[in-house]
Enzyme design. Sequence first.
Site, mmCIF file in Angstrom:
data_model
loop_
_atom_site.group_PDB
_atom_site.id
_atom_site.type_symbol
_atom_site.label_atom_id
_atom_site.label_comp_id
_atom_site.label_asym_id
_atom_site.label_seq_id
_atom_site.Cartn_x
_atom_site.Cartn_y
_atom_site.Cartn_z
ATOM 1 N N GLY A 23 0.774 -1.236 0.000
ATOM 2 C CA GLY A 23 0.000 0.000 0.000
ATOM 3 C C GLY A 23 0.803 1.282 0.000
ATOM 4 N N GLY A 25 2.637 2.402 -2.538
ATOM 5 C CA GLY A 25 2.706 2.995 -3.869
ATOM 6 C C GLY A 25 3.800 2.434 -4.756
ATOM 7 N N LYS A 26 4.253 1.205 -4.462
ATOM 8 C CA LYS A 26 5.321 0.600 -5.274
ATOM 9 C C LYS A 26 4.931 0.526 -6.743
ATOM 10 C CE LYS A 26 5.300 -3.254 -3.133
ATOM 11 N NZ LYS A 26 4.232 -2.915 -2.183
ATOM 12 N N THR A 27 3.727 0.023 -6.998
ATOM 13 C CA THR A 27 3.301 -0.173 -8.385
ATOM 14 C C THR A 27 3.199 1.156 -9.114
ATOM 15 O OG1 THR A 27 2.116 -2.212 -7.868
ATOM 16 C CG2 THR A 27 1.462 -1.054 -9.869
ATOM 17 N N SER A 28 2.623 2.153 -8.490
ATOM 18 C CA SER A 28 2.491 3.470 -9.120
ATOM 19 C C SER A 28 3.858 4.046 -9.465
ATOM 20 C CB SER A 28 1.738 4.433 -8.198
ATOM 21 O OG SER A 28 0.413 4.010 -7.989
ATOM 22 N N ASP A 50 4.485 -9.897 -8.261
ATOM 23 C CA ASP A 50 3.487 -9.964 -7.191
ATOM 24 C C ASP A 50 2.392 -10.956 -7.571
ATOM 25 O OD1 ASP A 50 1.626 -9.561 -5.200
ATOM 26 O OD2 ASP A 50 1.728 -7.383 -5.277
ATOM 27 N N THR A 510 -7.391 0.394 -7.167
ATOM 28 C CA THR A 510 -6.610 -0.839 -7.092
ATOM 29 C C THR A 510 -6.998 -1.718 -5.907
ATOM 30 O OG1 THR A 510 -4.746 0.082 -8.313
ATOM 31 C CG2 THR A 510 -4.284 -1.777 -6.868
#
Length: 583
Positions: A23, A25-28, A50, A510
């Site tokens: 949560g 913000g790694k993906t963003s 992931d 998400t």
Amino acid sequence: MTRLFRPQTMALPRYLFFTGKGGVGKTSIACATAVALADQGKRVLLVSTDPASNLQDVFDAVLTMEITEISEVPNLFVSNLNPEEAAARYREKVIAPYRGLLPDAAVKQMEEQLSGSCTVEIAAFDVFSSLLTNRALDRSYDHILFDTAPTGHTLRLLQLPGAWSGFLNENTQGTSCLGPLAGLNDKKEQYLETVQVLEDEKRTMLILVARPELSTINEAARASRELTNIGMNNQHLVINGQIEQSKTDDALAAALVTRQHEALANLPQELRTIPVYHLFLAPCNMTGVRNIRKLLSDQVMGTRDQWASPFETKKSKQYPELSRFIDELIERKQRVVFTMGKGGVGKTTLARTIALELAAQGENVHLTTTDPAGQCDFVSAGKSQRITVSRIDPKTEVKNYRKKILERSREQLDDEGLAYLEEDLKSPCTEEIAVFRAFAELVQKADDTYVVIDTAPSGHTLLLLDATEEYHREIAHAAGTVPKSIQQLLPRLRNPDETAVVIVMLPEPTPVFEAERLTADLERAGIRPSWWVVNQSLMRTRTNDPLLKKRSVNERIWIERVDRNAGHRLTVIPWQETDEDHF
């Protein structure tokens, strides 16, 4: 002075890993970095490792393990490393040479042997290591970025090269829990090269992502320490979601600013010696290429007045309080309670809150976590005389499991057989088995107490439930040869009179999409969620800060969507001014 994260201006190596607590913000940030580099004309491959990947939500595209070009971003290619698909490919690769040569019964036995969670792990790792050592890929792309699972799962993945390499070098019996090692021995050089790539500071950079909150910063410090121990020293830290000082007298905004200042003023020692960058909280959710491009540009900065806009005056719907769910648990005597959802949505704190509420009503409770990154602060809960607390620690469970198996087998095996068994138990796959058995024993405690289980982020939880399914199949063929706790586990999880599953999410695209996918997967396994919780809702606060108000407006559509999907069995919990855990 605040140093903003602008990867397009940095000298970056070929391989970039993004990791951190769920949560944060790694993906963003991984997606924004990939887009920024591709916009500079670099050829970029972005890979998600992931099990609960949400790259498809960010790019609004159907993504698989096949490398897919993003049409809106020339030079950007994306792949989702799906563990189940990787396992299916791995099984077929191992078994195919024997079809038609061995009896059908023997082939079927091989298929069953390769159907467990051990195979899922080695198959996913095999794909991952191939990406780091593939010469053709190395020549095809300027940068390969890895958007990883939340920290615990990532640490496991990055430690596997050394674990498997060491296991293959030390194993003299020629077999493992995956069967004959002939299919793995030819991977020794690849796994060794993977270790070398991860340790090479000129080729690999680790980007730790955290929020300006103590829990995520401490998690980043733990990851930094463990990854340094395996030789990954080229580390950078990105603090995501910072809030500028509010020009209003909004109490919530002021509390959040104070909280982040306190967290950043006390960085752990591990993080003080690495470069630190910052990103400001955006006014909207980071989905779609258009928004992703803004994240690493000056458009996210600026005064709060630039974000101000007419706000909805529609009155918020009233949702049931969490106490209604607690009353229902007691009334129905549902003694096994799971909190599940995407990393970082507040599962741990919700589990603690449920335990405290049950204890306050006179019930005995055991509170625990299966999260491999479990930093659960259950101290306040443990102070109650009616609550006991624990954590399923993989290292401890493996040690205990190996000891138990060896002691039980000493009278049945000769020296050669014991040597074979001892080597087999050194396999990294042993961890999955040991954790599963501990999980089953933990659920059995519900015979005479409430068991509240804080699970790992969704992907790891599903792998655990997959293991449950595989063991259940084995039990059907060998009734009475396994512990009672394992025999009863899956039926118990499927029984709504015994088990309550709480799906937790944030009011953002998400986490909501992830909750929907998780719900569908559970229902396919015969498990029906009991309750849904939307956490950290700004819509349920009275904030007047322009940025926070803007974000609160964006929440409504997602909360209403969850309410419909949940059949109105939904609790919405507001942001709190004083508690970092938001409850």
